[in-house]
Structure formats: structure tokens, C-alpha cells
Scaffold this motif. Structure first.
Motif, PDB file in Angstrom:
ATOM      1  N   GLY A 139     -72.389  -0.960  54.094  1.00  0.00           N
ATOM      2  CA  GLY A 139     -71.029  -1.699  55.161  1.00  0.00           C
ATOM      3  C   GLY A 139     -72.367  -1.954  56.092  1.00  0.00           C
ATOM      4  O   GLY A 139     -71.889  -2.061  57.599  1.00  0.00           O
ATOM      5  N   GLN A 140     -73.460  -2.279  56.017  1.00  0.00           N
ATOM      6  CA  GLN A 140     -74.424  -2.198  57.343  1.00  0.00           C
ATOM      7  C   GLN A 140     -74.279  -4.098  57.261  1.00  0.00           C
ATOM      8  O   GLN A 140     -74.333  -4.737  56.196  1.00  0.00           O
ATOM      9  N   SER A 141     -75.592  -4.647  57.441  1.00  0.00           N
ATOM     10  CA  SER A 141     -75.597  -5.962  58.147  1.00  0.00           C
ATOM     11  C   SER A 141     -77.023  -6.972  57.359  1.00  0.00           C
ATOM     12  O   SER A 141     -77.272  -5.738  56.589  1.00  0.00           O
ATOM     13  N   ALA A 142     -76.567  -7.744  56.642  1.00  0.00           N
ATOM     14  CA  ALA A 142     -77.708  -8.321  55.777  1.00  0.00           C
ATOM     15  C   ALA A 142     -78.861  -8.497  56.800  1.00  0.00           C
ATOM     16  O   ALA A 142     -80.234  -7.551  55.825  1.00  0.00           O
ATOM     17  N   GLU A 143     -78.833  -8.505  57.858  1.00  0.00           N
ATOM     18  CA  GLU A 143     -80.120  -8.814  58.369  1.00  0.00           C
ATOM     19  C   GLU A 143     -80.521  -7.180  58.825  1.00  0.00           C
ATOM     20  O   GLU A 143     -81.809  -7.195  58.282  1.00  0.00           O
ATOM     21  N   GLU A 144     -80.111  -6.201  58.501  1.00  0.00           N
ATOM     22  CA  GLU A 144     -80.123  -4.341  58.798  1.00  0.00           C
ATOM     23  C   GLU A 144     -81.080  -4.463  57.731  1.00  0.00           C
ATOM     24  O   GLU A 144     -82.431  -3.538  57.226  1.00  0.00           O
ATOM     25  N   ILE A 145     -80.498  -4.420  56.270  1.00  0.00           N
ATOM     26  CA  ILE A 145     -80.717  -4.365  55.186  1.00  0.00           C
ATOM     27  C   ILE A 145     -82.121  -5.080  54.659  1.00  0.00           C
ATOM     28  O   ILE A 145     -83.351  -4.035  54.337  1.00  0.00           O
ATOM     29  N   ARG A 146     -82.481  -6.342  55.067  1.00  0.00           N
ATOM     30  CA  ARG A 146     -84.135  -6.422  55.193  1.00  0.00           C
ATOM     31  C   ARG A 146     -84.721  -6.129  55.812  1.00  0.00           C
ATOM     32  O   ARG A 146     -85.767  -5.890  55.653  1.00  0.00           O
ATOM     33  N   SER A 147     -84.289  -5.975  57.315  1.00  0.00           N
ATOM     34  CA  SER A 147     -85.222  -4.694  57.881  1.00  0.00           C
ATOM     35  C   SER A 147     -85.484  -3.965  57.080  1.00  0.00           C
ATOM     36  O   SER A 147     -87.222  -3.361  57.272  1.00  0.00           O
ATOM     37  N   LEU A 148     -85.079  -2.927  56.908  1.00  0.00           N
ATOM     38  CA  LEU A 148     -84.947  -1.601  55.825  1.00  0.00           C
ATOM     39  C   LEU A 148     -86.499  -2.061  55.362  1.00  0.00           C
ATOM     40  O   LEU A 148     -87.168  -1.642  54.417  1.00  0.00           O
ATOM     41  N   GLY A 149     -85.202  -2.895  54.450  1.00  0.00           N
ATOM     42  CA  GLY A 149     -86.543  -3.562  52.718  1.00  0.00           C
ATOM     43  C   GLY A 149     -88.156  -3.524  53.369  1.00  0.00           C
ATOM     44  O   GLY A 149     -88.879  -3.381  52.907  1.00  0.00           O
ATOM     45  N   ALA A 150     -87.974  -4.458  54.812  1.00  0.00           N
ATOM     46  CA  ALA A 150     -89.326  -5.383  55.328  1.00  0.00           C
ATOM     47  C   ALA A 150     -90.177  -3.656  55.539  1.00  0.00           C
ATOM     48  O   ALA A 150     -91.039  -4.462  55.114  1.00  0.00           O
ATOM     49  N   GLN A 151     -89.691  -2.681  56.235  1.00  0.00           N
ATOM     50  CA  GLN A 151     -90.373  -1.869  56.764  1.00  0.00           C
ATOM     51  C   GLN A 151     -90.932  -0.680  55.587  1.00  0.00           C
ATOM     52  O   GLN A 151     -91.439   0.386  55.616  1.00  0.00           O
ATOM     53  N   GLY A 152     -90.424  -0.594  54.680  1.00  0.00           N
ATOM     54  CA  GLY A 152     -90.557  -0.352  53.442  1.00  0.00           C
ATOM     55  C   GLY A 152     -89.486   1.468  53.537  1.00  0.00           C
ATOM     56  O   GLY A 152     -89.419   2.825  53.151  1.00  0.00           O
ATOM     57  N   LYS A 153     -88.633   1.062  54.146  1.00  0.00           N
ATOM     58  CA  LYS A 153     -87.718   2.014  54.818  1.00  0.00           C
ATOM     59  C   LYS A 153     -86.092   1.960  53.713  1.00  0.00           C
ATOM     60  O   LYS A 153     -85.577   3.161  53.956  1.00  0.00           O
ATOM     61  N   LEU A 154     -85.872   1.385  53.239  1.00  0.00           N
ATOM     62  CA  LEU A 154     -84.887   1.188  52.450  1.00  0.00           C
ATOM     63  C   LEU A 154     -84.867   2.298  50.988  1.00  0.00           C
ATOM     64  O   LEU A 154     -85.560   2.772  50.079  1.00  0.00           O
ATOM     65  N   GLY A 155     -83.534   3.302  51.393  1.00  0.00           N
ATOM     66  CA  GLY A 155     -83.237   4.053  50.263  1.00  0.00           C
ATOM     67  C   GLY A 155     -83.288   3.775  49.007  1.00  0.00           C
ATOM     68  O   GLY A 155     -82.607   2.954  48.753  1.00  0.00           O
ATOM     69  N   LEU A 156     -84.304   4.338  48.174  1.00  0.00           N
ATOM     70  CA  LEU A 156     -84.127   3.816  45.872  1.00  0.00           C
ATOM     71  C   LEU A 156     -82.396   4.255  45.748  1.00  0.00           C
ATOM     72  O   LEU A 156     -82.572   3.632  45.789  1.00  0.00           O
ATOM     73  N   ASP A 157     -81.960   5.052  46.550  1.00  0.00           N
ATOM     74  CA  ASP A 157     -80.597   6.176  46.319  1.00  0.00           C
ATOM     75  C   ASP A 157     -79.005   4.432  46.931  1.00  0.00           C
ATOM     76  O   ASP A 157     -78.560   4.417  46.314  1.00  0.00           O
ATOM     77  N   ILE A 158     -80.078   4.266  47.855  1.00  0.00           N
ATOM     78  CA  ILE A 158     -79.492   3.052  48.489  1.00  0.00           C
ATOM     79  C   ILE A 158     -79.425   1.234  47.743  1.00  0.00           C
ATOM     80  O   ILE A 158     -78.168   0.821  47.138  1.00  0.00           O
ATOM     81  N   LEU A 159     -80.197   1.179  47.097  1.00  0.00           N
ATOM     82  CA  LEU A 159     -80.360   0.574  46.263  1.00  0.00           C
ATOM     83  C   LEU A 159     -79.778   0.171  45.207  1.00  0.00           C
ATOM     84  O   LEU A 159     -78.927  -0.067  44.439  1.00  0.00           O
ATOM     85  N   THR A 160     -79.930   1.537  44.581  1.00  0.00           N
ATOM     86  CA  THR A 160     -79.376   1.754  43.196  1.00  0.00           C
ATOM     87  C   THR A 160     -77.827   1.715  42.743  1.00  0.00           C
ATOM     88  O   THR A 160     -77.320   1.002  42.124  1.00  0.00           O
ATOM     89  N   SER A 161     -77.623   2.814  44.033  1.00  0.00           N
ATOM     90  CA  SER A 161     -75.749   2.971  43.963  1.00  0.00           C
ATOM     91  C   SER A 161     -75.030   1.951  44.585  1.00  0.00           C
ATOM     92  O   SER A 161     -73.986   1.422  43.760  1.00  0.00           O
TER      93      SER A 161
END
Length: 277
Positions: A139-161
Motif C-alpha cells: 500500500g506504499q508508493s513506488a517512490e517510498e519503496i525505492r527510497s527504503l531500498g536505497a537506504q538499506g531500510k527495506l524489510g526482508l519480510d516486506i520483500l518476501t511477503s
């Protein structure tokens, strides 16, 4: 042995060996014959749908299944995650190198429990639309996902689920893609490799093939002599027929020329007689 036999045998041996090694590794990553069969069938089905090498899907399973199970995913759910990953690779037309880097990055993330920024970049390079997949699932925006990933803050559970939830949708996108000749050839290669591997497990096919080719190699001179003798005899028969045909054609041409000369002489004589009168 002859180059043709050697080349064919080498290809069969390589395919059998590759299938055997992968099968052994998958066997170590599964706990029962039933699970092993389920995994192999699902991975082959995924490879057929994605038109990518079976070994790629097998490698992904081998390197991620234990970690996914430790996160609470059962075998079927873990395969959903991997299917989704594979579907994204094909819909994004990822090269073999980029796919390998993405698999490495995801495997490392599962082992360490976090998606590092450089790992995210590897995954993103291979399948840019993973951003949209995760945005829809969270439910987040694509920009938020990109930002989290670039900062190394994207949760593994978010990616996997996110991958698991999007497995069906990603599969439908992969199924809708056009099929190129090289894709069909890849599927044929996958199927042949599985066929040879399974046949060898059941009958020691490559061992029998090896003995047969060795027999041909050991007796190649005799086989070649017989073949050459047969070819020489056939050529001689052809030569005789050709010579006869040529002689007949020459004789026919000679008769034709003679007839034309006789006709021409008769005409001249007739003309001369008419002039004298």
C-alpha cells in the motif's frame, strides 16, 4: 571415436551430470521423497512458463528454501516466493548475469536477515518492476519503496511477503509474454535435460550409451571400411548407369546430326535438278 559421436555423447553426459548434481542438492534441501518430487515438478513447471534455464530456478530454491522455512513459510509457500521471483526475471527480460546477481543478493538477504542497499540495487537492476509489486502488496508508493531500498531500510519480510502475494499476478504477466524461438529452444533444452537425467536414474542410460559409443570407437576402422566398400560399389553402379546414359545420349545426338545432314543434301540436290530443267 568419430567427432559426431563424441559431441553427442559429451552433450548427454553434461546434461546428465548437471541434472544429477542439482538433484542431489535439492535432495539435501528437502526432507522426504514427496517433498523432493513436489519441488522438482514445480521448478520444472516454472522453467517452462518462464522459458528460462531450469538450473536457474533450481539454484534459487537450493539457496533460499532453508531460510524461507525458518521464516515460517512451508514448502508450497516458499515455492510461491521463488516462482514470483522467476516470473519477475522473465517479465523484465533479465540477462543471465543480472539474474545470478539478483539471486545472490536475495540469498544473502535471507541469510543476514536484511536487504542491504547494494543487494537491493542488484535485485532492482534485474527486475525493476519489483518496486510495483511491493508497492501494491504494502500500500506504499513506488517512490517510498525505492527510497527504503536505497537506504538499506527495506524489510526482508516486506520483500518476501510481497513476492509471495504477487506470485499469481506475476505468473499471469509472464504467461502473457510472446514466445521467441530461443525461448522455445530453451524449453526443449530443459525438457531434454530432465529426460536424460531421469532416464539415467532409472536405467543407467549414459553408462549404456558410453559402452555403445566405445564399441563404435573400438571398431571404427572396420565399420568405416565396410561403409567405404558399400559406397564404392554404389558409386560404381551409378557410374555405369551414368556412362550408359551418356553413351545413349551421344548416339542419339549423332543420329540427329546425320539425319539433318542427309535432309540438307537432299534439298540441295533437288534445287540443283530444278535449275537444270
Amino acid at each position: 571415436s568419430p567427432p559426431l559421436y563424441s559431441s553427442a555423447a559429451s552433450d548427454v553426459y553434461k546434461r546428465q551430470d548437471s541434472y544429477g548434481q542439482m538433484s542431489d542438492r535439492i535432495g539435501m534441501a528437502t526432507v522426504s521423497v514427496g517433498e523432493y518430487d513436489l519441488v522438482q515438478e514445480r521448478l520444472l513447471d516454472t522453467a517452462k512458463r518462464t522459458y528460462r534455464p531450469l538450473a536457474e530456478a533450481q539454484e534459487l530454491y537450493i539457496r533460499t528454501s532453508d531460510s524461507l522455512k525458518s521464516m515460517g513459510y512451508n514448502t508450497s509457500q516458499a515455492l510461491d516466493v521463488m516462482d514470483s521471483f522467476s516470473f519477475l526475471l522473465v517479465t523484465n527480460s533479465a540477462s543471465a548475469d543480472k539474474a545470478s546477481s539478483a539471486i545472490d543478493a536475495y540469498s544473502k538477504a535471507l541469510q543476514t536477515g536484511r536487504v542491504e542497499a547494494d543487494g537491493w540495487q542488484s535485485i532492482l537492476a534485474a527486475m525493476p518492476t519489483v518496486v510495483d509489486t511491493l508497492a501494491k502488496s504494502t500500500g506504499q508508493s513506488a517512490e517510498e519503496i525505492r527510497s527504503l531500498g536505497a537506504q538499506g531500510k527495506l524489510g526482508l519480510d516486506i520483500l518476501t511477503s510481497g513476492l509471495q502475494k504477487a506470485s499469481k499476478a506475476n505468473g499471469e504477466l509472464a504467461d502473457a509474454m510472446s514466445v521467441a524461438v530461443r525461448d522455445a529452444v530453451q524449453n526443449l533444452s530443459n525438457s531434454f535435460g530432465v529426460y536424460v537425467g531421469r532416464l539415467n536414474e532409472a536405467t543407467d542410460f549414459t553408462g549404456t550409451l558410453g559402452k555403445a559409443i566405445s564399441l563404435v570407437g573400438d571398431n571404427f576402422e572396420t565399420i568405416a571400411d565396410v561403409s567405404i566398400m558399400a559406397a564404392t560399389a554404389a558409386l560404381a553402379r551409378y557410374g555405369a548407369l551414368a556412362a550408359t546414359s551418356a553413351a545413349t545420349a551421344t548416339y542419339s545426338a549423332f543420329k540427329d546430326v546425320a539425319a539433318r545432314k542427309a535432309q540438307a543434301t537432299a534439298c540441295l540436290l533437288y534445287t540443283s535438278d530444278a535449275a537444270d530443267e
